[in-house]
Design a protein around this motif. Structure first.
Motif, mmCIF file in Angstrom:
data_model
loop_
_atom_site.group_PDB
_atom_site.id
_atom_site.type_symbol
_atom_site.label_atom_id
_atom_site.label_comp_id
_atom_site.label_asym_id
_atom_site.label_seq_id
_atom_site.Cartn_x
_atom_site.Cartn_y
_atom_site.Cartn_z
ATOM 1 N N THR A 31 -3.859 -4.798 9.907
ATOM 2 C CA THR A 31 -2.904 -5.043 8.852
ATOM 3 C C THR A 31 -1.696 -3.988 8.779
ATOM 4 O O THR A 31 -0.592 -4.369 8.519
ATOM 5 N N GLU A 57 -1.670 -2.664 -3.487
ATOM 6 C CA GLU A 57 -2.621 -3.754 -3.267
ATOM 7 C C GLU A 57 -4.221 -3.560 -3.307
ATOM 8 O O GLU A 57 -4.871 -4.240 -3.250
ATOM 9 N N GLY A 58 -4.606 -2.281 -3.188
ATOM 10 C CA GLY A 58 -5.895 -1.856 -2.971
ATOM 11 C C GLY A 58 -6.391 -2.257 -1.647
ATOM 12 O O GLY A 58 -5.821 -2.789 -0.858
ATOM 13 N N LEU A 59 -7.874 -2.227 -1.611
ATOM 14 C CA LEU A 59 -8.435 -2.467 -0.502
ATOM 15 C C LEU A 59 -8.485 -3.811 -0.097
ATOM 16 O O LEU A 59 -8.433 -4.104 1.209
ATOM 17 N N VAL A 60 -8.216 -4.674 -1.109
ATOM 18 C CA VAL A 60 -8.158 -6.263 -0.724
ATOM 19 C C VAL A 60 -7.100 -6.382 0.165
ATOM 20 O O VAL A 60 -7.023 -7.267 0.936
ATOM 21 N N GLY A 61 -6.110 -5.679 -0.125
ATOM 22 C CA GLY A 61 -4.636 -5.955 0.713
ATOM 23 C C GLY A 61 -4.975 -5.605 2.302
ATOM 24 O O GLY A 61 -4.176 -6.216 2.988
ATOM 25 N N TYR A 63 -7.550 -6.286 3.829
ATOM 26 C CA TYR A 63 -8.244 -7.310 4.544
ATOM 27 C C TYR A 63 -7.676 -8.833 4.045
ATOM 28 O O TYR A 63 -8.101 -9.818 4.414
ATOM 29 N N ARG A 64 -6.222 -8.767 3.656
ATOM 30 C CA ARG A 64 -5.716 -9.732 3.325
ATOM 31 C C ARG A 64 -5.513 -10.843 4.689
ATOM 32 O O ARG A 64 -4.833 -10.531 5.544
ATOM 33 N N GLN A 137 -0.802 -11.447 5.741
ATOM 34 C CA GLN A 137 -0.374 -10.024 5.736
ATOM 35 C C GLN A 137 0.728 -9.308 5.077
ATOM 36 O O GLN A 137 0.836 -8.188 4.691
#
Length: 301
Positions: A31, A57-61, A63-64, A137
């Motif tokens: 990413t 976006e945090g950790l979620v970002g 792994y988007r 991403q």
């Protein structure tokens, strides 16, 4: 025939599990790499990019878009390892499987041939999967002014694929197939060659004794670094072409135009933007893939 089917089944199982470890370990690095590749000097370093991403976006970002990549990587690893091993078995009767060759690399000349064929087969799976992953991403990135980045918003991987087909045409699903195929053909050849030779060297130093898992992981690291050191400019072109959408401006006409314009307008360094993130990722991913594959394939016999 039955024996070949059993071997294929074992190869498939090992490929599936190695893809899981590869995606979990490597996706956040990917990413960061993609975001650096598609922007023009927005980030000063991979750490700068990662920090901004985590803040916004945090950790979620990180792994988007991971689900299409996980699914695609499983199919890709089946094709990658399956094609490589089938080609080597056809060319070398003494070859068994990755990690099962003992102290010898067998007929070394078969490694680059099998690696190149595996890379070409792999590219047809990875290209559409990476297209969706790239679009997801980058969609929440802050960008101003003229940009090649598609401004379309997607609700998820299925919606992303649907919108690409509906608004850009079915052929856009394979956007970047040229640089993807070139990257994979060259990169996978280097990947397997570096791994097999490093592994053979480790066996020589061990006096013929089985090498421990950490040495297998290091051999995988060597393969991953070799891949990206050779193929990175092609990956940059692929990422930029796939980032383009219907709303993009000042778009690239193809891989040659992309490489030429990036070099002319931004300098040679821009073709390697995100390289350090890719190499760090390659080290971890190469170690995870080959260690997992060898453990699973060895356990299956």
């Amino acid at each position: 025939m039955a024996e070949a089917a059993v071997e294929t089944g074992k190869d498939t199982a090992a490929g599936l599990l190695s893809a899981v470890s590869q995606t979990v370990v490597g996706y956040p690095f990917n990413t960061v790499k993609v975001r650096m590749q598609v922007t023009k000097g927005q980030f000063s370093s991979p750490l700068h990019c990662a920090a901004d991403l985590l803040r916004d976006e945090g950790l979620v970002g990180m792994y988007r878009g991971v689900m299409p990549m996980l699914f695609g990587q499983q199919l890709a690893n089946i094709a990658l390892f399956g094609t490589y091993q089938r080609a080597r078995r056809l060319l070398d009767n003494e070859y068994a499987f990755v990690g099962g060759s003992g102290q010898t690399v067998g007929k070394a000349w078969t490694i680059p041939i099998a690696g190149c064929l595996a890379g070409i087969a792999n590219s047809f799976i990875l290209c559409p999967v990476e297209l969706v992953a790239v679009r997801l991403q980058i969609q929440n990135m802050a960008h101003t002014g003229d940009t090649i980045i598609s401004r379309t918003n997607y609700k998820g991987p299925i919606d992303c694929l649907r919108q690409i087909v509906a608004h850009e045409g079915i052929t856009r699903v394979f956007t970047g197939i040229g640089p993807t195929m070139a990257r994979e053909a060259v990169g996978v050849t280097c990947w397997f060659s570096a791994y097999e030779l490093a592994r053979w060297s480790a066996y020589q130093r061990s006096g013929g004794k089985p090498i421990p898992g950490w040495q297998t992981a290091l051999c995988g690291t060597a393969g991953g670094v070799a891949f990206w050191s050779v193929a990175f400019p092609l990956d940059t072109a692929k990422s930029r072409l796939q980032a383009q959408g219907k709303s993009s401006v000042n778009t690239y006409k193809g891989v040659a135009d992309c490489l030429r314009r990036v070099h002319k307008e931004e300098g040679m360094r821009a073709l390697y933007q995100g390289y350090s993130a890719a190499v760090v990722r390659a080290g971890f991913v190469g170690a995870a893939v080959f260690w997992t594959y060898e453990v699973v394939r060895g356990a299956l016999g």
